[in-house]
Each structure stands twice: as structure tokens, then as C-alpha cells.
Scaffold this active site. Structure first.
Site, PDB file in Angstrom:
ATOM      1  CB  SER A  99      -0.969   0.006   1.185  1.00 51.57           C
ATOM      2  OG  SER A  99      -0.274   0.067   2.398  1.00 51.57           O
ATOM      3  CB  ILE A 153      19.694  -2.654   2.933  1.00 47.49           C
ATOM      4  CG1 ILE A 153      18.188  -2.441   2.769  1.00 47.49           C
ATOM      5  CG2 ILE A 153      20.457  -1.985   1.820  1.00 47.49           C
ATOM      6  CD1 ILE A 153      17.580  -3.042   1.527  1.00 47.49           C
ATOM      7  CG  ASN A 208      12.668   1.283   6.614  1.00 53.83           C
ATOM      8  OD1 ASN A 208      11.937   0.662   5.854  1.00 53.83           O
ATOM      9  ND2 ASN A 208      12.774   0.961   7.904  1.00 53.83           N
ATOM     10  CG  HIS A 213      10.079   1.031  12.176  1.00 55.75           C
ATOM     11  ND1 HIS A 213      10.426  -0.277  11.901  1.00 55.75           N
ATOM     12  CD2 HIS A 213       9.691   1.054  13.473  1.00 55.75           C
ATOM     13  CE1 HIS A 213      10.241  -1.008  12.990  1.00 55.75           C
ATOM     14  NE2 HIS A 213       9.810  -0.229  13.963  1.00 55.75           N
TER      15      HIS A 213
HETATM   16  C1  GAR Z   1       4.003  -0.810   6.702  1.00 52.26           C
HETATM   17  O1  GAR Z   1       3.176  -0.578   7.821  1.00 52.26           O
HETATM   18  C2  GAR Z   1       5.433  -0.457   7.032  1.00 52.26           C
HETATM   19  O2  GAR Z   1       5.554   0.586   7.935  1.00 52.26           O
HETATM   20  C3  GAR Z   1       5.908  -1.753   7.634  1.00 52.26           C
HETATM   21  O3  GAR Z   1       5.343  -2.757   6.862  1.00 52.26           O
HETATM   22  C4  GAR Z   1       4.070  -2.303   6.390  1.00 52.26           C
HETATM   23  C5  GAR Z   1       4.005  -2.585   4.913  1.00 52.26           C
HETATM   24  O4  GAR Z   1       2.713  -2.346   4.419  1.00 52.26           O
HETATM   25  N1  GAR Z   1       7.350  -1.820   7.642  1.00 52.26           N
HETATM   26  C6  GAR Z   1       8.048  -2.391   8.617  1.00 52.26           C
HETATM   27  O5  GAR Z   1       7.526  -2.958   9.551  1.00 52.26           O
HETATM   28  C7  GAR Z   1       9.558  -2.298   8.451  1.00 52.26           C
HETATM   29  N2  GAR Z   1      10.233  -2.683   9.656  1.00 52.26           N
HETATM   30  P1  GAR Z   1       2.471  -2.216   2.871  1.00 52.26           P
HETATM   31  O6  GAR Z   1       3.080  -3.452   2.205  1.00 52.26           O
HETATM   32  O7  GAR Z   1       0.985  -2.193   2.710  1.00 52.26           O
HETATM   33  O8  GAR Z   1       3.136  -0.957   2.409  1.00 52.26           O
END
Ligand code: GAR
Length: 190
Positions: free
Chosen positions: A15, A90, A104, A106
Site C-alpha cells: 500500500s 540491506i 525506510n 517504520h
Molecule cells: C508498513 O506498515 C510499514 O511501515 C511496515 O510494513 C508495512 C508494509 O505495508 N514496515 C516495517 O515494519 C519495516 N520494519 P504495505 O506493504 O501495505 O506498504
């Protein structure tokens, strides 16, 4: 000015990646060169292809190899790499070549709730367990340690006593949709 080329790395639903694609669609100064996923079955693969974006897939061992990502990014003359829900570490060589050029997102207020294994719902479950009264998102540069790079921006939301995993996910999603692409845009203008 030449347009800035960005690469989006995503492992899941995507997303955030889709939101970034849509945000920069009409922007002539920023071009999403490709989406790369380490999971061929990740929903982002099909969704980005449908939008006509160049989609690359690779294995986890390719991600881990010192030069696989670096070679692709050099070949495509990438300026910024955006980790949009990319859940692999990475390689150091890529970070050295792109200092403060890898960004990134988070889903917590770093330095809290970061580190290996802290991603997606695992972050929110810890936040719930500790009965936090607020959480949020952190946009940061990537360096050699998980979730430790320089913080670019943070956005908070309040939590009530009755939050569920789903309600926290929804609040985080809203913050990510409203802020992540905009912050990327500001960094690219620096
Ligand atoms: C997001 O909430 C992002 O912040 C998190 O994964 C989700 C991906 O959602 N990232 C982490 O946890 C990184 N440590 P998406 O695939 O719908 O963008």
C-alpha cells in the site's frame, strides 16, 4: 534539472509503494524506475504491473548477495531507494554507495520498537502489550543497523485503552498514507 530516479522495494501488500507511485505520477522531476520485490507472490507485484510499472523480483539470497541490488541500481542510475514495507536487511555495500539515499518507513516511534524481527504486526502487538498511550511512524535513512539510521520525520497518533491490533494498524496506515510520500518529496528537493 534531470528527473530524480527512485526505486521502490516492497515485500508485501505494497500500500505504501502504490501510494508513492500515485503521489509522484504527475511529477516530472521524480520517476519511479522500478518496484523490486523479494516475493514473487507479493500482491504488490501484480498491482504495480497493472499500473505499467517495471517490476523486478528476486530471491532472498539475491538480496543478501553483496552486489545484486547495487548492480541493478547502478545500471538504472537510481538516485534514491525507498523501502516501502521491505523486510530484508540491506547489504552494507548498497548502504555505502547510497549514504542518506535509502529511506525506510517504520510503523513505530523509533528508537522504540525497532530492530530485527520488529516489523508489521509484531511492532503493534508489542505496543499493545506495553499499553502505550501513543504510537506512530518513523521515516528514516537506512544505515548498517536495523532501524538505527538518522530520523527524517515522525508522526504520532494517540491510543486509547481499547485498541485492537486492527485499530492500531488502521491508525498507522492512515499516518503512512498521509505522510510518507510527502516526506520523500521533501528529501528529494534538498
Ligand atoms: C508498513 O506498515 C510499514 O511501515 C511496515 O510494513 C508495512 C508494509 O505495508 N514496515 C516495517 O515494519 C519495516 N520494519 P504495505 O506493504 O501495505 O506498504
Amino acid at each position: 534539472m534531470n528527473s530524480q530516479k527512485i526505486a521502490l522495494l516492497a515485500s508485501g501488500t505494497g500500500s505504501n509503494a502504490l501510494n508513492i507511485i500515485s503521489f509522484f505520477k504527475e511529477n516530472k522531476n521524480v520517476n519511479v524506475e522500478f518496484v523490486l520485490s523479494n516475493k514473487i507472490s507479493a500482491p504488490i507485484v501484480e498491482s504495480a504491473q497493472k499500473l505499467g510499472i517495471n517490476v523486478l523480483t528476486c530471491s532472498n539470497s539475491e538480496v543478501e548477495s553483496a552486489s545484486f541490488l547495487l548492480d541493478i541500481c547502478k545500471e538504472k542510475q537510481i538516485d534514491y531507494i525507498i523501502l516501502a514495507g521491505f523486510l530484508r536487511k540491506i547489504p552494507a555495500k548498497l548502504i555505502e554507495y547510497y549514504p542518506e539515499k535509502i529511506i525506510n518507513i517504520h510503523p513505530a516511534l523509533l528508537p522504540n520498537y525497532g530492530g530485527e524481527g520488529m516489523y508489521g504486526k509484531f511492532v503493534h502487538l508489542e505496543v499493545m502489550k506495553n499499553r502505550e498511550i501513543e504510537t506512530g511512524i518513523t521515516v528514516h535513512f537506512v544505515d548498517s543497523e536495523y532501524d538505527k539510521g538518522k530520523i527524517i520525520a515522525q508522526f504520532k497518533c494517540d491510543l486509547t485503552e481499547n485498541e485492537s491490533l486492527e485499530s492500531i494498524q488502521a491508525k498507522i496506515h492512515e499516518l503512512e498514507m498521509a505522510n510518507f510520500p510527502r516526506v520523500i518529496g521533501e528529501v528529494l528537493k534538498r
